[in-house]
Design an enzyme around this catalytic site. Sequence first.
Site, mmCIF file in Angstrom:
data_model
loop_
_atom_site.group_PDB
_atom_site.id
_atom_site.type_symbol
_atom_site.label_atom_id
_atom_site.label_comp_id
_atom_site.label_asym_id
_atom_site.label_seq_id
_atom_site.Cartn_x
_atom_site.Cartn_y
_atom_site.Cartn_z
ATOM 1 N N LYS A 116 162.810 89.173 -83.086
ATOM 2 C CA LYS A 116 163.677 89.897 -82.380
ATOM 3 C C LYS A 116 164.490 88.886 -82.008
ATOM 4 C CE LYS A 116 162.417 94.658 -81.033
ATOM 5 N NZ LYS A 116 163.048 95.336 -82.597
ATOM 6 N N GLU A 200 167.514 92.257 -71.507
ATOM 7 C CA GLU A 200 168.918 92.801 -72.566
ATOM 8 C C GLU A 200 169.105 93.333 -71.555
ATOM 9 O OE1 GLU A 200 168.624 94.859 -76.321
ATOM 10 O OE2 GLU A 200 168.195 93.666 -77.646
ATOM 11 N N HIS A 235 163.649 107.594 -81.228
ATOM 12 C CA HIS A 235 163.701 105.950 -81.318
ATOM 13 C C HIS A 235 163.387 106.786 -82.873
ATOM 14 C CE1 HIS A 235 164.343 104.656 -77.309
ATOM 15 N NE2 HIS A 235 162.761 104.365 -77.480
ATOM 16 N N ARG A 297 165.542 96.003 -95.894
ATOM 17 C CA ARG A 297 164.812 96.976 -97.666
ATOM 18 C C ARG A 297 166.191 97.624 -97.480
ATOM 19 N NH1 ARG A 297 163.926 101.138 -93.886
ATOM 20 N NH2 ARG A 297 163.046 100.445 -91.920
#
Length: 672
Positions: A116, A200, A235, A297
């Site tokens: 990330k 973040e 999530h 993908r």
Amino acid sequence: MFRKILIANRGEIACRVIRTAKRLGIATVAVYSDADATARHVAMADEAVHIGAAPVRESYLLAERIIAAAKLTGAEAIHPGYGFLSENAGFARTCAAAGIVFIGPPPAAIEAMGLKGAAKALMEKAKVPVVPGYHGDDQAPDLLAKEAERIGYPVLIKAVAGGGGKGMRRVDVAKDFMAALEGARREAANAFGDDKVLLEKYLVKPRHIEIQVFADSHGDAVHLFERDCSVQRRHQKVLEEAPAPGMPEEMRAAMGGAAVAAAKAIGYVGAGTVEFIADVSDGLRADRFYFMEMNTRLQVEHPVTEMITGQDLVEWQLRVAAGDRLPLTQDDLVIDGHAVEARVYAEDPVKNFLPSVGTLVRLRAPAENAHVRVDTGVREGDAVTPYYDPMIAKLIIWDRDRPAALRRMRQALAEYQIAGVTTNTAFLMALAGHPAFGAGDLDTGFIERFRADLIPQPEPASVTVLALAALAITLDRRALAAEQAARGGDRWSPWAAVNGWRMNDAGADDLHFRDRDTDLHCRVEYLADGSVRLFGLESTVVAGGTLEPDGSLDAVLDGRRLRAGIVRQDGEIIVLLPGQTHRLVLVDPRQAGEEDEGGSGQLNAPMPGKIVQVLVEEGAKVEKGQPLMILEAMKMEHTIAAPGSGIVAKIGFRAGDQVPEGATLLSLEDEE
Ligand code: ADP
């Protein structure tokens, strides 16, 4: 183009890829584990290779076995589907080394998006907006705390190697920062062997909006618009749609441009999805979306993009992997109508979405047409096992606009008939029909916020359900009596009077149901016209109708017509109505209280049906649990097994015989 490809996956995505390959005249090779020997994807492929045991680590994740299968069958390329080896750069390299085309991006592009922190740094350089934050190498706690202060609370601590929400912590106030940092690090070290974190800004009202991108090996890249996947639980995406409700054209162009820039920045080739998080506290704004991650993908929810663009993304993948140019330019691509996908799962919303495993004794999907698409990897009679994702199907709906698509979605969900496992269809119907969802008032907290409206509460069986169950049983018995009379050729036998099954002289019958903990007794009175009058329910009901051998019940209850699905399984009767499933235990008075500890005694037919196979002979010695007979009833096979060890004393029927419910199939004696 390839002559033959191997699909290194299972379930619906393997079937989905095979469907396109077949249309293009490309031969297909499936791979399968022990648990999937008879799976739909194996049946659909031209060839199939067994690659190991049921657990994924012993089969679908074994790169060498998959490469060996490709070599054995002469497959020129491997489609990895999603999950499993699809984002494994090492596997992509192994394919290349073996001279096999990996239908996916170059390994370096997979790696670029793997971490990330590094991915975000790369995106910043490519001028793709990222969530304001810190993703530096310096991990000193004091520095991190200072950065958090600069970003402004609330902040989100994320593991750089993260995935599946692990190592993620929301911090609302400065004094909690150090403890949260420690927790996130510990979790990240355990889960990923890497305790690095990034920070973040925590968005209080985020929407998950992603862009489908496609790039070819000639340097061209396009986007195929957005998908909104904000409706999530823990999530995990539940409902996805395209286009995103309320998306301003300016924001769509900005997001599409950013996604194409992201793909180009890493030399991307093939299908990819750039996931963004949009801050919607002031609605959708072109300057309030941020890069989150790129999935290198094909995604589960790609069909909604196919439905609004009229493109087949698997075909695009195959063509790009074969070296072709992208089939269309950006200007050729337009959005037509609205598409919604619902993930139909074998899980129990009431038990916090616990997966439900079992055999799909009934699986009837809505009919496919221009509006309704069903992507599935299972058929009626297949099992949902604990080894793999318990998804039954993706139901994809297209219509001219969103309200029409949602209406049609509810209708199609109602048409689903599933028994043998618990499913989320009622939950999905509540979701698709929720006024706030209809108004497009979305964010990732939607399901939590409306939990009480969405989770179906178990309700006692209604008089309608009980009447349908009672009617189905009487129709079933009558059909059997008629068949026996016809076979016996004795027109004067009392069994031949099929207008009234008479179990006793009063022309009435008693049924005993158990609905969870409640016992219900229903008296059935047979009427001259073939219908029945049911007493003992909340009200008296006159019921008639027909029961098809496939379990479809066409009923008339007090003059009201309705249709239901009926499944009988292991002493239970399951009544399937649009969006509802009710299971009732049918208590058999002849069997009540009769519990045989030993192997001796009689084995009775649990329901009326036909003997398919007799597996033992008289005089045979049998073990506890050994299958003795196979009985077919309601299109399902039921195995009659020995309750204990013993000797088969007498067999009452032969293969092909019809048996009534409760008939003595065979008797066992103790070994002397
Ligand atoms: P993982 O890779 O562990 O799944 P992601 O970075 O993809 O983590 O984030 C998972 C989910 O967490 C997102 O879909 C979103 O719902 C939420 N999320 C991520 N970043 C933020 C953020 N900055 N603010 C609010 N919610 C976030």
